[in-house]
Design an enzyme around this catalytic site. Structure first.
Site, PDB file in Angstrom:
ATOM      1  N   CYS A  71       0.798  -1.231   0.000  1.00  0.00           N
ATOM      2  CA  CYS A  71       0.000   0.000   0.000  1.00  0.00           C
ATOM      3  C   CYS A  71       0.827   1.275   0.000  1.00  0.00           C
ATOM      4  O   CYS A  71       0.494   2.229  -0.716  1.00  0.00           O
ATOM      5  CB  CYS A  71      -0.982  -0.005   1.176  1.00  0.00           C
ATOM      6  SG  CYS A  71      -0.205   0.136   2.822  1.00  0.00           S
ATOM      7  N   HIS A 111      -2.202   0.916   7.158  1.00  0.00           N
ATOM      8  CA  HIS A 111      -2.604   0.946   5.753  1.00  0.00           C
ATOM      9  C   HIS A 111      -2.759   2.385   5.289  1.00  0.00           C
ATOM     10  O   HIS A 111      -3.384   3.204   5.964  1.00  0.00           O
ATOM     11  CB  HIS A 111      -3.922   0.187   5.565  1.00  0.00           C
ATOM     12  CG  HIS A 111      -4.402   0.167   4.147  1.00  0.00           C
ATOM     13  ND1 HIS A 111      -3.657  -0.360   3.118  1.00  0.00           N
ATOM     14  CD2 HIS A 111      -5.551   0.633   3.576  1.00  0.00           C
ATOM     15  CE1 HIS A 111      -4.325  -0.223   1.984  1.00  0.00           C
ATOM     16  NE2 HIS A 111      -5.464   0.382   2.227  1.00  0.00           N
ATOM     17  N   ASP A 130      -7.703   4.177  -3.277  1.00  0.00           N
ATOM     18  CA  ASP A 130      -6.851   3.173  -2.629  1.00  0.00           C
ATOM     19  C   ASP A 130      -6.530   2.088  -3.644  1.00  0.00           C
ATOM     20  O   ASP A 130      -7.375   1.238  -3.937  1.00  0.00           O
ATOM     21  CB  ASP A 130      -7.559   2.593  -1.404  1.00  0.00           C
ATOM     22  CG  ASP A 130      -6.724   1.552  -0.680  1.00  0.00           C
ATOM     23  OD1 ASP A 130      -5.565   1.333  -1.061  1.00  0.00           O
ATOM     24  OD2 ASP A 130      -7.249   0.944   0.280  1.00  0.00           O
TER      25      ASP A 130
END
Length: 278
Positions: A71, A111, A130
């Site tokens: 991420c 995250h 995302d």
């Protein structure tokens, strides 16, 4: 100040040929194409390689070397691209709850997520982007609005309000599944350095213990968890296949997941260990 990204190289990597404008259409196109071409993968932590979050390191790896990342790498890359196009982007952080018992203690923030401001006529508003959540990575931005089902090219998603927190949820087999808890507190670069260090090096981090790879394509998702390859089709459901040799793992990583694999003894040793179920 020059943007910290080679936009032309990034666009070539993901196959984007659209306008260079800060529109919702551009955001949606980039968000769809990015996870198709740049896979989620954690070979770096498995190989005990440093995961650096500088623009030079992330672009060299994800754009130049044909690799993927997790991420912090994916969403930094997208953030820089969006900012170069004129979007206002804020980095956020979330607590991953996917697969956890609701009674468990909340995990730390681990995250990275993006808040993107779109100034585009009737489409003006804030969106969540995302492109780095593994097997359930968003393939479209979500409008930052609570408790409405939002369609994507894959599963429906929603942001469920819970006090001053949003819970990102995906509808999987007719059940709304919590993925992560998100607040809107902006994060500083140093915050991501600390989260990234934990994810890439801590012995309890799944990324140093388990192979985790994912990629999307129209109507389908691929996941590789150690030696189990999952193929998830919107039309035909899911199929899982065991991979029991290093060669099968290499083929899945290279052809299915679109990773240009490094030629290294360390990778050979890791793939042998995974294939043998150790």
């Amino acid at each position: 100040m020059n943007p910290p990204i080679d936009l032309a190289a990034y666009f070539a990597r993901i196959g984007y040929r659209g306008p260079h404008t800060a529109s919702l259409e551009t955001l949606r196109s980039l968000h769809r194409l990015h996870p198709q071409q740049i896979p989620f993968e954690n070979l770096g932590p498995l190989l005990r390689e440093p995961v650096l979050l500088t623009p030079e390191a992330i672009q060299a790896k994800l754009v130049g070397a044909g690799r993927g990342g997790y991420c912090f790498e994916h969403n930094h890359l997208l953030k820089w691209a969006l900012e170069a196009l004129g979007f206002e982007v804020t980095g956020l952080a979330a607590r991953v709850v996917w697969g956890r018992d609701p009674a468990d203690t909340l995990p730390p923030r681990s995250h990275m997520v993006l808040r993107v401001r779109v100034e585009d006529g009737d489409e003006t508003g804030d969106f969540i982007a995302d492109v780095g959540f593994g097997g359930l990575t968003l393939t479209a931005p979500l409008r930052l609005q609570a408790d409405i089902e939002q369609a994507t090219p894959h599963e429906p998603f929603r942001l469920r309000a819970e006090g001053d927190v949003f819970v990102m949820e995906a509808e999987i087999r007719d059940v709304w599944t919590p993925l992560y808890r998100l607040d809107l507190v902006p994060q500083e670069p140093a915050d991501y350095v600390a989260m990234n260090w934990y994810s890439a090096t801590h012995p309890e981090s799944r990324f140093v213990r388990q192979l985790v790879v994912a990629r999307s394509e129209p109507g389908r998702r691929y996941t590789l968890m150690d030696r189990e390859l999952g193929i998830h089709s919107l039309e035909t459901g899911s199929d899982k296949r065991p991979l029991t040799t290093p060669g099968q793992l290499r083929e899945a990583l290279g052809f299915t997941m679109n990773i240009r694999l490094p030629d290294s003894p360390a990778l050979n040793a890791v793939l042998t260990r995974i294939a043998e179920g150790e």
